[in-house]
Design a protein around this motif. Structure first.
Motif, short mmCIF file in Angstrom:
data_model
loop_
_atom_site.label_atom_id
_atom_site.label_comp_id
_atom_site.label_asym_id
_atom_site.label_seq_id
_atom_site.Cartn_x
_atom_site.Cartn_y
_atom_site.Cartn_z
N CYS A 50 -15.30 36.58 -39.55
CA CYS A 50 -15.90 37.29 -40.67
C CYS A 50 -17.27 36.71 -40.98
N SER A 51 -18.27 37.59 -41.13
CA SER A 51 -19.62 37.15 -41.46
C SER A 51 -19.83 37.04 -42.97
N ALA A 52 -18.86 37.50 -43.76
CA ALA A 52 -18.93 37.42 -45.22
C ALA A 52 -17.55 37.10 -45.77
N ASP A 53 -17.52 36.54 -46.98
CA ASP A 53 -16.23 36.25 -47.61
C ASP A 53 -15.50 37.54 -47.96
N ILE A 54 -14.22 37.56 -47.71
CA ILE A 54 -13.37 38.70 -48.02
C ILE A 54 -12.48 38.33 -49.20
N HIS A 55 -12.30 39.26 -50.13
CA HIS A 55 -11.44 39.01 -51.29
C HIS A 55 -10.05 38.61 -50.81
N ASP A 56 -9.52 37.57 -51.44
CA ASP A 56 -8.23 37.02 -51.00
C ASP A 56 -7.16 38.09 -50.87
N CYS A 57 -6.47 38.04 -49.72
CA CYS A 57 -5.29 38.86 -49.46
C CYS A 57 -5.57 40.35 -49.38
N ASP A 58 -6.83 40.72 -49.21
CA ASP A 58 -7.17 42.13 -49.02
C ASP A 58 -7.16 42.41 -47.52
N TYR A 59 -5.97 42.70 -47.01
CA TYR A 59 -5.79 42.86 -45.57
C TYR A 59 -6.59 44.04 -45.02
N SER A 60 -6.60 45.13 -45.75
CA SER A 60 -7.31 46.33 -45.28
C SER A 60 -8.80 46.06 -45.14
N LEU A 61 -9.37 45.37 -46.12
CA LEU A 61 -10.80 45.06 -46.07
C LEU A 61 -11.10 44.10 -44.92
N MET A 65 -13.87 44.93 -42.23
CA MET A 65 -15.14 44.23 -42.25
C MET A 65 -15.26 43.12 -41.20
N CYS A 66 -14.13 42.63 -40.73
CA CYS A 66 -14.15 41.51 -39.78
C CYS A 66 -13.79 41.98 -38.38
N SER A 67 -14.08 41.15 -37.43
CA SER A 67 -13.65 41.40 -36.06
C SER A 67 -12.30 40.71 -35.86
N CYS A 68 -11.23 41.48 -35.83
CA CYS A 68 -9.87 40.93 -35.84
C CYS A 68 -9.11 41.31 -34.58
N LYS A 69 -8.20 40.46 -34.21
CA LYS A 69 -7.30 40.76 -33.10
C LYS A 69 -5.94 40.16 -33.40
N THR A 70 -4.91 40.81 -32.92
CA THR A 70 -3.54 40.32 -33.09
C THR A 70 -3.26 39.28 -32.01
N ILE A 71 -2.67 38.16 -32.42
CA ILE A 71 -2.37 37.09 -31.48
C ILE A 71 -0.89 36.74 -31.54
N LEU A 72 -0.41 36.14 -30.48
CA LEU A 72 0.97 35.67 -30.41
C LEU A 72 1.02 34.22 -30.88
N PRO A 73 2.16 33.80 -31.46
CA PRO A 73 2.27 32.39 -31.90
C PRO A 73 1.98 31.40 -30.78
N SER A 74 2.36 31.75 -29.56
CA SER A 74 2.16 30.83 -28.44
C SER A 74 0.70 30.70 -28.03
N THR A 75 -0.15 31.61 -28.50
CA THR A 75 -1.56 31.57 -28.12
C THR A 75 -2.46 31.12 -29.26
N ILE A 76 -1.89 30.59 -30.33
CA ILE A 76 -2.70 30.12 -31.46
C ILE A 76 -3.62 29.01 -31.00
N ASP A 77 -4.90 29.16 -31.29
CA ASP A 77 -5.92 28.20 -30.88
C ASP A 77 -5.98 27.06 -31.89
N ARG A 78 -5.68 25.84 -31.44
CA ARG A 78 -5.73 24.68 -32.32
C ARG A 78 -7.01 23.87 -32.11
N ALA A 79 -8.04 24.54 -31.66
CA ALA A 79 -9.33 23.87 -31.53
C ALA A 79 -9.88 23.54 -32.91
N SER A 80 -10.91 22.73 -32.93
CA SER A 80 -11.51 22.31 -34.20
C SER A 80 -12.18 23.48 -34.90
N HIS A 81 -11.96 23.57 -36.23
CA HIS A 81 -12.57 24.62 -37.04
C HIS A 81 -13.51 23.98 -38.06
#
Length: 223
Positions: A50-61, A65-81
Motif C-alpha cells: 500500500c502506498s497510503a495508509d488504509i483505515h483499519d479493518c477496511d478490507y474492501s478499501l 487501493m492496494c496491490s494485494c494477493k492471496t497467499i498460503l500459510p506455507s508461503t508466508i514471507d518472514r523476511a525483514s520488514h
C-alpha cells in the motif's frame, strides 16, 4: 540550412532540462514508500503493498487501493520488514504471521471484539509499535517506542564494554491479552542477557534462541 540549425546553447539547455526532469521523476519514484499490509479474512490471507495508509479493518478499501494477493500459510514471507501492518481477529492468525519475524515499525489492529487469550509472541528487531483495538465500543490506538536512533550511543558503549560478544539481538515479547484492556501500553527491557533459557526459563520459545557466548540479547516485554 542555417534556419534549420538549433543553437548550441539551446541544445545544452534542452539536455539540462531533460536531465533535471529525469532526476525529479526518479526522486519522486524513490519517495513513494510502500508499506506492507497483511490481513486474514474468511480463512484467507492477503498480502498487500500500500502506498497510503488504509483505515483499519477496511478490507474492501485495502483490496481496492492496494496491490494485494492471496497467499498460503506455507508461503508466508518472514523476511525483514521496515513497516508492517497486520489486521487480525485471533491469536492463532497473529502468531502465524508475526512470531519470530523481523519487523522494525509494526502496527497491529484487532478487527473484532472477541477477547484474546494470554499468549506470548516473539518479535525480532522491533523499534516502534502501534496497536489499535476496540474495547467496550471504543477504539483505542496507542504508540510505544522500544528504542530509536538516540539509543545508539548507549548501545555502542555496551558493545565496547562487552566486545567479546559479537552482536546484540533485540527481542520483544508481546502479551496478546493487552488488546482486551483499556490500560496504557507498557514495556520494560532487560539488557545484556546472555542466555534466554537461564534468565527466563518459563518464557515460551526460550529454547529456540542460541546460547552461544558471542551473542547478547536485549529482551523487551510488552504488556
Amino acid at each position: 540550412m542555417p534556419g534549420s540549425m538549433i543553437p548550441i546553447s539551446c541544445h545544452k539547455h534542452h539536455l539540462l532540462l531533460v536531465g533535471f526532469l529525469g532526476f525529479c521523476i526518479n526522486s519522486f519514484a524513490r519517495g513513494q514508500k510502500n508499506n506492507t499490509l497483511i490481513f486474514t479474512k474468511e480463512n484467507t490471507i492477503r498480502n498487500c503493498s500500500c502506498s497510503a495508509d488504509i483505515h483499519d479493518c477496511d478490507y474492501s478499501l485495502a483490496n481496492l487501493m492496494c496491490s494485494c494477493k492471496t497467499i498460503l500459510p506455507s508461503t508466508i514471507d518472514r523476511a525483514s520488514h521496515r513497516d508492517l501492518t497486520i489486521w487480525f481477529t485471533d491469536t492463532s492468525g497473529l502468531g502465524m504471521l508475526l512470531n519470530f519475524t523481523v519487523v522494525h515499525h509494526l502496527k497491529l489492529s484487532l478487527c473484532g471484539t472477541t477477547p484474546l487469550p494470554t499468549e506470548y509472541l516473539a518479535i525480532l528487531g522491533l523499534q516502534k509499535l502501534r496497536i489499535n483495538s476496540e474495547v467496550k465500543g471504543q477504539f483505542l490506538e496507542q504508540n510505544l517506542t522500544i528504542y530509536n536512533s538516540s539509543d545508539d550511543e548507549m548501545r555502542d558503549k555496551m558493545k565496547v564494554q562487552h566486545k567479546d560478544r559479537q552482536m546484540f539481538l533485540y527481542i520483544s515479547v508481546l502479551d496478546t491479552s493487552l488488546f482486551n484492556r483499556h490500560s496504557l501500553l507498557k514495556s520494560y527491557s532487560v539488557e545484556n542477557v546472555s542466555s534466554i533459557t537461564d534468565h527466563f526459563p518459563s518464557l515460551p520459545y526460550s529454547d529456540v534462541f542460541s546460547t552461544t557466548s558471542n551473542k547478547s540479547y536485549v529482551v523487551t516485554f510488552i504488556y
